[in-house]
Design a protein around this motif. Structure first.
Motif, short mmCIF file in Angstrom:
data_model
loop_
_atom_site.label_atom_id
_atom_site.label_comp_id
_atom_site.label_asym_id
_atom_site.label_seq_id
_atom_site.Cartn_x
_atom_site.Cartn_y
_atom_site.Cartn_z
N GLU A 97 104.37 -27.29 23.25
CA GLU A 97 105.31 -27.37 24.36
C GLU A 97 106.33 -26.24 24.28
O GLU A 97 106.67 -25.62 25.30
N ARG A 98 106.79 -25.93 23.09
CA ARG A 98 107.76 -24.85 22.93
C ARG A 98 107.13 -23.50 23.27
O ARG A 98 107.75 -22.65 23.95
N ARG B 81 106.89 -23.13 27.01
CA ARG B 81 108.17 -22.78 27.64
C ARG B 81 108.51 -21.32 27.41
O ARG B 81 109.01 -20.64 28.31
N ARG C 131 106.45 -19.28 29.79
CA ARG C 131 106.95 -19.33 31.17
C ARG C 131 108.18 -18.44 31.34
O ARG C 131 108.34 -17.78 32.37
N ARG C 132 109.06 -18.42 30.33
CA ARG C 132 110.25 -17.57 30.43
C ARG C 132 109.89 -16.10 30.36
O ARG C 132 110.50 -15.26 31.02
N SER D 202 106.89 -32.81 27.59
CA SER D 202 107.36 -31.82 28.56
C SER D 202 108.84 -31.98 28.88
O SER D 202 109.49 -31.03 29.31
#
Length: 329
Positions: free
Chosen positions: A237-238, A241, A244-245, A172
């Protein structure tokens, strides 16, 4: 136009849109945009009839830029690559690596679209799409985007497998800003098709991709983690992210559907690796760069990670498990 294929002859699940479907989507978008432009122009003409010619000309130019240029950029940004015409035709604009586009991608496409579409009535865009192997117009080339088909037959698109539970949330805090899109694309292709490759070839490719990823992130992989599992965990993980964006923290999830918080809690409940902080940098070589990782056969059989599933009765004890995250026998 053929499907996207990497240098390792691995086919990408997303398929480029063909020119007829893109032309139809563009026609729908242009009809809607020009209709809105004419309606607003007529309303402003009545409202600004008392102004002089210079003021009316300035308003007309501003209206043209806002409605025919700014509106498509805003729509693609807010819908993450789906305008009205693309939604009707089952298309979407994505990055070269398959991820969602952002404002800068939509801005470059919209700016180039003024010349490709508006000023030349789409002639330049059609010629560029015909010449391009993946059907990209000039705006797509400069923005690093691609128009793909979202509606594909069931079972054709391959998904990235989720990482083992004991690696969820482990990375993370890893800095992924220096990893290029081409490397992400290669990792995604490998993960979606590693089960179809020869075991030895799959293991070799995983080590090579993991070494490239370690060199870009500047942090070595944890000891005892198979390279394929390491790639899957970093890719998850990518993707988290990106989600989330694009959609907010409430929609960020792993490939299997669980939330990031839930994945971390699950890893903690099963004795998995902690996700409380970033991956600590490892030893450096003489040049000051991170030392190359030493890949081991499987994660350590300790309380910190679940043991690798054993094979059934009568099978070889050292044969790789069905997860694909272990070296070939």
């Amino acid at each position: 136009m053929s499907a996207l294929v990497t240098g390792d002859a691995v086919v990408l699940g997303l398929r480029p849109a063909r020119l007829p479907s893109r032309a139809l989507a563009l026609l729908i978008d242009m009809v809607v945009a020009w209709a809105a432009y004419l309606i607003v122009s007529f309303a402003l003409l009545l409202a600004t009839a008392s102004l002089d010619d210079a003021a009316q000309a300035a308003i007309a130019v501003a209206l043209f830029v806002l409605v025919l240029v700014g509106a498509p950029i805003a729509v693609e940004t807010l819908t993450h690559g789906r305008s009205l015409g693309k939604a009707a035709c089952g298309l979407r604009v994505v990055r070269d690596d398959g991820g969602p586009i952002r404002f800068r991608h939509a801005l470059v496409r919209g700016a180039m679209g003024v010349v490709e579409v508006l000023l030349t009535f789409g002639v330049v865009a059609c010629i560029a799409s015909l010449v391009s192997e993946r059907g990209r117009r000039i705006g797509d080339v400069f923005a690093g985007t691609l128009v793909v088909r979202e509606r594909v037959p069931a079972g054709r698109a391959a998904s990235v497998p989720p990482p083992p539970p004991w690696l969820m949330g482990r990375f993370s805090g890893l800095d992924l800003s220096a990893v290029p899109d081409a490397l992400w694309l290669a990792i995604r292709q490998y993960l979606t098709r590693m089960g179809q490759l020869d075991a030895q070839v799959s293991w070799t490719m995983a080590i090579r991709l993991a070494d490239d990823l370690v060199a870009r992130t500047g942090a070595p992989a944890p000891e005892g983690v198979p390279p394929a599992a390491y790639l899957a965990a970093v890719m998850a993980e990518r993707q988290s992210r990106d989600a989330r964006r694009a959609f907010g923290a409430a929609h960020a999830s792993w490939g299997g559907g669980g939330s990031v918080a839930g994945a971390s809690a699950s890893a903690a409940a099963t004795g998995g690796a902690s996700a409380s902080g970033p991956v600590a940098p490892g030893p450096l070589d003489k040049a000051g760069n991170p030392a190359a990782p030493t890949w081991t056969a499987a994660p350590p059989r300790t309380a910190a990670a679940p043991s690798v599933p054993t094979a059934g009765p009568g099978s070889e004890p050292d044969s790789p498990p069905a997860t694909g995250f272990a070296p070939p026998a």
